[in-house]
Design a protein around this motif. Sequence first.
Motif, PDB file in Angstrom:
ATOM      1  N   GLY A 155       0.532  -1.014  -0.336  1.00 49.28           N
ATOM      2  CA  GLY A 155       0.186  -0.191   0.074  1.00 49.28           C
ATOM      3  C   GLY A 155       0.986   1.393   0.030  1.00 49.28           C
ATOM      4  O   GLY A 155       0.150   2.311  -0.061  1.00 49.28           O
ATOM      5  N   ASN A 158       1.615   4.780  -5.468  1.00 52.40           N
ATOM      6  CA  ASN A 158       0.621   3.643  -5.405  1.00 52.40           C
ATOM      7  C   ASN A 158       0.127   3.684  -4.159  1.00 52.40           C
ATOM      8  O   ASN A 158      -0.971   3.822  -3.741  1.00 52.40           O
ATOM      9  CB  ASN A 158       0.925   2.637  -5.727  1.00 52.40           C
ATOM     10  CG  ASN A 158       2.067   2.088  -4.281  1.00 52.40           C
ATOM     11  OD1 ASN A 158       3.069   2.782  -5.088  1.00 52.40           O
ATOM     12  ND2 ASN A 158       2.270   0.402  -4.389  1.00 52.40           N
ATOM     13  N   GLY A 159       1.118   4.500  -3.094  1.00 49.39           N
ATOM     14  CA  GLY A 159       0.173   5.042  -2.454  1.00 49.39           C
ATOM     15  C   GLY A 159       1.292   5.913  -1.620  1.00 49.39           C
ATOM     16  O   GLY A 159       1.837   7.016  -2.537  1.00 49.39           O
ATOM     17  N   ALA A 205      -1.683   6.333  -7.788  1.00 48.19           N
ATOM     18  CA  ALA A 205      -3.403   6.499  -7.355  1.00 48.19           C
ATOM     19  C   ALA A 205      -3.742   6.940  -7.066  1.00 48.19           C
ATOM     20  O   ALA A 205      -3.249   8.044  -6.316  1.00 48.19           O
ATOM     21  CB  ALA A 205      -2.547   4.867  -6.966  1.00 48.19           C
ATOM     22  N   ARG A 206      -5.129   6.909  -7.280  1.00 49.28           N
ATOM     23  CA  ARG A 206      -6.355   7.784  -6.162  1.00 49.28           C
ATOM     24  C   ARG A 206      -6.337   7.919  -5.195  1.00 49.28           C
ATOM     25  O   ARG A 206      -6.505   9.362  -4.353  1.00 49.28           O
ATOM     26  CB  ARG A 206      -7.641   8.224  -6.788  1.00 49.28           C
ATOM     27  CG  ARG A 206      -9.006   9.199  -6.643  1.00 49.28           C
ATOM     28  CD  ARG A 206     -10.168   9.338  -7.380  1.00 49.28           C
ATOM     29  NE  ARG A 206      -9.906   9.091  -9.290  1.00 49.28           N
ATOM     30  CZ  ARG A 206      -9.603  10.153  -9.505  1.00 49.28           C
ATOM     31  NH1 ARG A 206      -9.689  10.792  -8.885  1.00 49.28           N
ATOM     32  NH2 ARG A 206      -9.104   9.440 -10.683  1.00 49.28           N
ATOM     33  N   SER A 207      -5.410   7.305  -3.777  1.00 50.67           N
ATOM     34  CA  SER A 207      -5.089   7.129  -3.250  1.00 50.67           C
ATOM     35  C   SER A 207      -4.339   7.658  -2.595  1.00 50.67           C
ATOM     36  O   SER A 207      -3.781   7.810  -1.406  1.00 50.67           O
ATOM     37  CB  SER A 207      -5.584   6.089  -2.051  1.00 50.67           C
ATOM     38  OG  SER A 207      -4.552   5.282  -2.670  1.00 50.67           O
ATOM     39  N   ARG A 243      -0.445   9.550  -1.227  1.00 56.19           N
ATOM     40  CA  ARG A 243      -0.837  10.632  -0.344  1.00 56.19           C
ATOM     41  C   ARG A 243       0.956  11.150  -0.392  1.00 56.19           C
ATOM     42  O   ARG A 243       1.866  10.152  -0.625  1.00 56.19           O
ATOM     43  CB  ARG A 243      -0.509  10.606   0.822  1.00 56.19           C
ATOM     44  CG  ARG A 243      -2.272  10.615   0.767  1.00 56.19           C
ATOM     45  CD  ARG A 243      -2.814  10.392   2.114  1.00 56.19           C
ATOM     46  NE  ARG A 243      -2.516  11.813   3.406  1.00 56.19           N
ATOM     47  CZ  ARG A 243      -1.558  11.901   4.140  1.00 56.19           C
ATOM     48  NH1 ARG A 243      -0.844  10.352   4.264  1.00 56.19           N
ATOM     49  NH2 ARG A 243      -1.358  13.188   4.243  1.00 56.19           N
ATOM     50  N   ASP A 278      -2.480  15.742  -1.655  1.00 55.54           N
ATOM     51  CA  ASP A 278      -3.521  13.254  -2.073  1.00 55.54           C
ATOM     52  C   ASP A 278      -3.079  13.825  -3.786  1.00 55.54           C
ATOM     53  O   ASP A 278      -2.113  15.178  -4.154  1.00 55.54           O
ATOM     54  CB  ASP A 278      -4.940  13.843  -1.846  1.00 55.54           C
ATOM     55  CG  ASP A 278      -6.010  14.684  -1.843  1.00 55.54           C
ATOM     56  OD1 ASP A 278      -5.446  15.694  -2.976  1.00 55.54           O
ATOM     57  OD2 ASP A 278      -6.295  14.881  -1.696  1.00 55.54           O
ATOM     58  N   ASP A 300      -7.935   5.211 -10.770  1.00 60.31           N
ATOM     59  CA  ASP A 300      -8.314   4.525  -9.428  1.00 60.31           C
ATOM     60  C   ASP A 300      -7.155   3.617  -9.072  1.00 60.31           C
ATOM     61  O   ASP A 300      -6.560   3.471 -10.274  1.00 60.31           O
ATOM     62  CB  ASP A 300      -9.818   4.274  -9.735  1.00 60.31           C
ATOM     63  CG  ASP A 300     -10.711   5.158 -10.470  1.00 60.31           C
ATOM     64  OD1 ASP A 300     -10.949   6.946  -9.695  1.00 60.31           O
ATOM     65  OD2 ASP A 300     -11.567   5.110 -10.542  1.00 60.31           O
ATOM     66  N   ASP A 301      -7.485   3.296  -8.197  1.00 62.60           N
ATOM     67  CA  ASP A 301      -6.282   2.447  -7.398  1.00 62.60           C
ATOM     68  C   ASP A 301      -6.115   1.499  -8.601  1.00 62.60           C
ATOM     69  O   ASP A 301      -4.927   1.186  -8.833  1.00 62.60           O
ATOM     70  CB  ASP A 301      -6.419   2.200  -6.001  1.00 62.60           C
ATOM     71  CG  ASP A 301      -6.152   3.269  -5.069  1.00 62.60           C
ATOM     72  OD1 ASP A 301      -6.000   4.473  -5.750  1.00 62.60           O
ATOM     73  OD2 ASP A 301      -5.809   2.952  -3.633  1.00 62.60           O
TER      74      ASP A 301
END
Length: 263
Positions: A57, A109-110, A129-131, A133, A173, A188-189
């Motif tokens: 993650g 990716n994270g 990825a959207r998630s 940070r 983000d 999107d992830d």
Amino acid sequence: MEDLLFEVSEGIALLTLNRPERRNAFTPPMLDAWAEALLRCRDDDAIRVLVLTGAGGAFCAGGDVGRMKENADAGVETPLEQKTFIWQGIGRIPRLLMEIDKPFIAAVNGVAAGAGLDMALMADLIFAARSARMGETYIRVGLIPGDGGAWLLPRIVGMSKALELLWTGDMIDADEALRIGLVNRVFDDARLMDETMAFAARLARGPTQAIRMTKRLCRQGVQTGLIEHMDLATSHQPILKATADHREAVAAFREKRAPRFRG
């Protein structure tokens, strides 16, 4: 378990930082494997594109803060020893990347923090990825960016925004990173790697020498004047006109078909 995974397929080298339990923080074995992989990427003409991502993650948390605390408490490293450790360790990676003129994409990716973000900034393109940070978090532990971040970030987002991020250590983000130009695209992830590899494949199918010379021109152009840049460009162009890829592109245009580039 290997700290770094390396695989090559269809002209694309995929490097995966592989310490998910530690958010892919650096270790000496990881850096050794990373440097070895980059040497192959630099020297193997069958490799046309590089992609870097993280397992699990996180993309990369940078240096191992636990190790920093242990060394600080013990007082075991002199300033010269610390400099040597950085220069011969993580410092190898930016230096090697500067020798590679092939496209390099970071798939974030994270979390990408501190030196982990520095490594993403070395990429030509960053897909997130959207998630995800991201943050230049050195200031939180009373340090400066030690792996190229203070050189790279102002060139990407501008000086004032770079200083804001460097001075605060704030995490942002993916959408904010896209807004300020820190990343190129957000997915999107579940789609990040598929989209990244599809884009990499597109570049791998392209006219290899023209792509590599374009990267050289852009890199050198930000550090030279227009006259010097044009002098270099007019030297590269005749070389490219003599390549099989250029002849194929012209033939494909005339025949109204897709070109088949072979590098």
